[in-house]
Design a protein around this motif. Structure first.
Motif, PDB file in Angstrom:
ATOM      1  N   MET A 166      73.598  48.268  15.900  1.00 38.62           N
ATOM      2  CA  MET A 166      74.760  48.858  16.520  1.00 38.62           C
ATOM      3  C   MET A 166      74.413  50.220  17.097  1.00 38.62           C
ATOM      4  N   ILE A 167      75.258  50.687  17.965  1.00 37.33           N
ATOM      5  CA  ILE A 167      75.027  51.957  18.631  1.00 37.33           C
ATOM      6  C   ILE A 167      74.983  53.111  17.634  1.00 37.33           C
ATOM      7  N   TRP A 168      75.667  52.965  16.495  1.00 38.46           N
ATOM      8  CA  TRP A 168      75.728  54.065  15.520  1.00 38.46           C
ATOM      9  C   TRP A 168      74.376  54.269  14.846  1.00 38.46           C
ATOM     10  N   ASP A 169      73.502  53.240  14.908  1.00 40.00           N
ATOM     11  CA  ASP A 169      72.203  53.328  14.244  1.00 40.00           C
ATOM     12  C   ASP A 169      71.174  54.128  15.038  1.00 40.00           C
ATOM     13  N   TYR A 170      71.489  54.471  16.276  1.00 39.70           N
ATOM     14  CA  TYR A 170      70.540  55.194  17.125  1.00 39.70           C
ATOM     15  C   TYR A 170      70.807  56.693  17.074  1.00 39.70           C
ATOM     16  N   SER A 171      69.711  57.454  17.208  1.00 42.04           N
ATOM     17  CA  SER A 171      69.878  58.909  17.294  1.00 42.04           C
ATOM     18  C   SER A 171      70.252  59.276  18.733  1.00 42.04           C
ATOM     19  N   GLN A 172      70.627  60.515  18.922  1.00 43.21           N
ATOM     20  CA  GLN A 172      71.010  60.958  20.259  1.00 43.21           C
ATOM     21  C   GLN A 172      69.820  60.852  21.214  1.00 43.21           C
ATOM     22  N   GLY A 173      68.626  61.176  20.745  1.00 43.89           N
ATOM     23  CA  GLY A 173      67.426  61.079  21.577  1.00 43.89           C
ATOM     24  C   GLY A 173      67.135  59.644  21.990  1.00 43.89           C
ATOM     25  N   GLU A 174      67.330  58.696  21.067  1.00 46.71           N
ATOM     26  CA  GLU A 174      67.096  57.282  21.377  1.00 46.71           C
ATOM     27  C   GLU A 174      68.100  56.765  22.400  1.00 46.71           C
ATOM     28  N   ILE A 175      69.331  57.220  22.300  1.00 53.49           N
ATOM     29  CA  ILE A 175      70.357  56.813  23.270  1.00 53.49           C
ATOM     30  C   ILE A 175      70.018  57.362  24.653  1.00 53.49           C
ATOM     31  N   ILE A 176      69.567  58.618  24.696  1.00 54.13           N
ATOM     32  CA  ILE A 176      69.176  59.226  25.977  1.00 54.13           C
ATOM     33  C   ILE A 176      67.996  58.472  26.575  1.00 54.13           C
ATOM     34  N   GLU A 177      66.994  58.108  25.764  1.00 56.09           N
ATOM     35  CA  GLU A 177      65.850  57.331  26.243  1.00 56.09           C
ATOM     36  C   GLU A 177      66.290  55.982  26.779  1.00 56.09           C
ATOM     37  N   PHE A 178      67.211  55.346  26.082  1.00 57.71           N
ATOM     38  CA  PHE A 178      67.722  54.054  26.513  1.00 57.71           C
ATOM     39  C   PHE A 178      68.393  54.175  27.884  1.00 57.71           C
ATOM     40  N   ILE A 179      69.215  55.192  28.049  1.00 56.12           N
ATOM     41  CA  ILE A 179      69.917  55.397  29.320  1.00 56.12           C
ATOM     42  C   ILE A 179      68.924  55.708  30.441  1.00 56.12           C
ATOM     43  N   GLN A 180      67.928  56.559  30.163  1.00 60.54           N
ATOM     44  CA  GLN A 180      66.925  56.873  31.175  1.00 60.54           C
ATOM     45  C   GLN A 180      66.117  55.630  31.548  1.00 60.54           C
ATOM     46  N   GLY A 181      65.762  54.832  30.578  1.00 64.87           N
ATOM     47  CA  GLY A 181      65.037  53.591  30.848  1.00 64.87           C
ATOM     48  C   GLY A 181      65.850  52.637  31.698  1.00 64.87           C
ATOM     49  N   TYR A 182      67.129  52.540  31.390  1.00 58.99           N
ATOM     50  CA  TYR A 182      68.018  51.687  32.179  1.00 58.99           C
ATOM     51  C   TYR A 182      68.086  52.179  33.620  1.00 58.99           C
ATOM     52  N   ARG A 183      68.207  53.487  33.809  1.00 57.29           N
ATOM     53  CA  ARG A 183      68.278  54.047  35.156  1.00 57.29           C
ATOM     54  C   ARG A 183      66.982  53.792  35.922  1.00 57.29           C
ATOM     55  N   GLU A 184      65.834  53.941  35.248  1.00 55.62           N
ATOM     56  CA  GLU A 184      64.549  53.690  35.900  1.00 55.62           C
ATOM     57  C   GLU A 184      64.426  52.228  36.323  1.00 55.62           C
ATOM     58  N   ARG A 185      64.845  51.302  35.444  1.00 53.04           N
ATOM     59  CA  ARG A 185      64.796  49.874  35.796  1.00 53.04           C
ATOM     60  C   ARG A 185      65.730  49.580  36.962  1.00 53.04           C
ATOM     61  N   ALA A 186      66.913  50.195  36.960  1.00 56.63           N
ATOM     62  CA  ALA A 186      67.865  49.988  38.051  1.00 56.63           C
ATOM     63  C   ALA A 186      67.307  50.531  39.362  1.00 56.63           C
ATOM     64  N   ASP A 187      66.672  51.709  39.325  1.00 59.75           N
ATOM     65  CA  ASP A 187      66.055  52.278  40.527  1.00 59.75           C
ATOM     66  C   ASP A 187      64.951  51.370  41.051  1.00 59.75           C
ATOM     67  N   PHE A 188      64.108  50.868  40.143  1.00 66.47           N
ATOM     68  CA  PHE A 188      63.018  49.973  40.525  1.00 66.47           C
ATOM     69  C   PHE A 188      63.581  48.710  41.176  1.00 66.47           C
ATOM     70  N   HIS A 189      64.605  48.140  40.562  1.00 71.07           N
ATOM     71  CA  HIS A 189      65.245  46.933  41.091  1.00 71.07           C
ATOM     72  C   HIS A 189      65.839  47.201  42.477  1.00 71.07           C
ATOM     73  N   ASN A 190      66.536  48.307  42.626  1.00 74.28           N
ATOM     74  CA  ASN A 190      67.161  48.646  43.904  1.00 74.28           C
ATOM     75  C   ASN A 190      66.119  48.907  44.989  1.00 74.28           C
ATOM     76  N   LYS A 191      65.012  49.538  44.629  1.00 80.29           N
ATOM     77  CA  LYS A 191      63.938  49.767  45.607  1.00 80.29           C
ATOM     78  C   LYS A 191      63.351  48.436  46.057  1.00 80.29           C
ATOM     79  N   ASN A 192      63.173  47.499  45.137  1.00 78.05           N
ATOM     80  CA  ASN A 192      62.663  46.179  45.513  1.00 78.05           C
ATOM     81  C   ASN A 192      63.637  45.462  46.445  1.00 78.05           C
ATOM     82  N   LEU A 193      64.923  45.533  46.139  1.00 79.06           N
ATOM     83  CA  LEU A 193      65.914  44.919  47.022  1.00 79.06           C
ATOM     84  C   LEU A 193      65.899  45.575  48.407  1.00 79.06           C
TER      85      LEU A 193
END
Length: 88
Positions: A1-28
């Motif tokens: 669950m989301i409560w099990d993650y630290s604030q740093g892990e949540i930030i990393e998750f969000i940054q990773g998601y944004r990077e994947r989205a940017d990569f996907h959008n650049k490919n499109l």
């Protein structure tokens, strides 16, 4: 669950998601740009090969495609020549 993650892990998750989205959008965007270029060239009568529009083909694959294209052209010329010889 989301409560099990630290604030740093949540930030990393969000940054990773944004990077994947940017990569996907650049490919499109690259695909859309390639389609626009192909359409533009086809309307002007200058249609290139697929590897001219999409950069992910290796040199070996491009060489093989060129060889196959030349083979097809040679077969077509030979068939046209032979068809003309039979009529004589």
């Amino acid at each position: 669950m989301i409560w099990d993650y630290s604030q740093g892990e949540i930030i990393e998750f969000i940054q990773g998601y944004r990077e994947r989205a940017d990569f996907h959008n650049k490919n499109l965007a690259m695909i859309a740009y390639g389609q626009v270029m192909a359409l533009n060239h086809s309307m002007s009568g200058k249609v290139g090969d697929i590897y001219d529009y999409f950069p992910f083909w290796s040199d070996q694959e491009i060489t093989e495609a060129k060889v196959e294209k030349i083979k097809r052209q040679m077969v077509q010329v030979a068939e046209t020549w032979n068809a003309g010889r039979k009529e004589e």
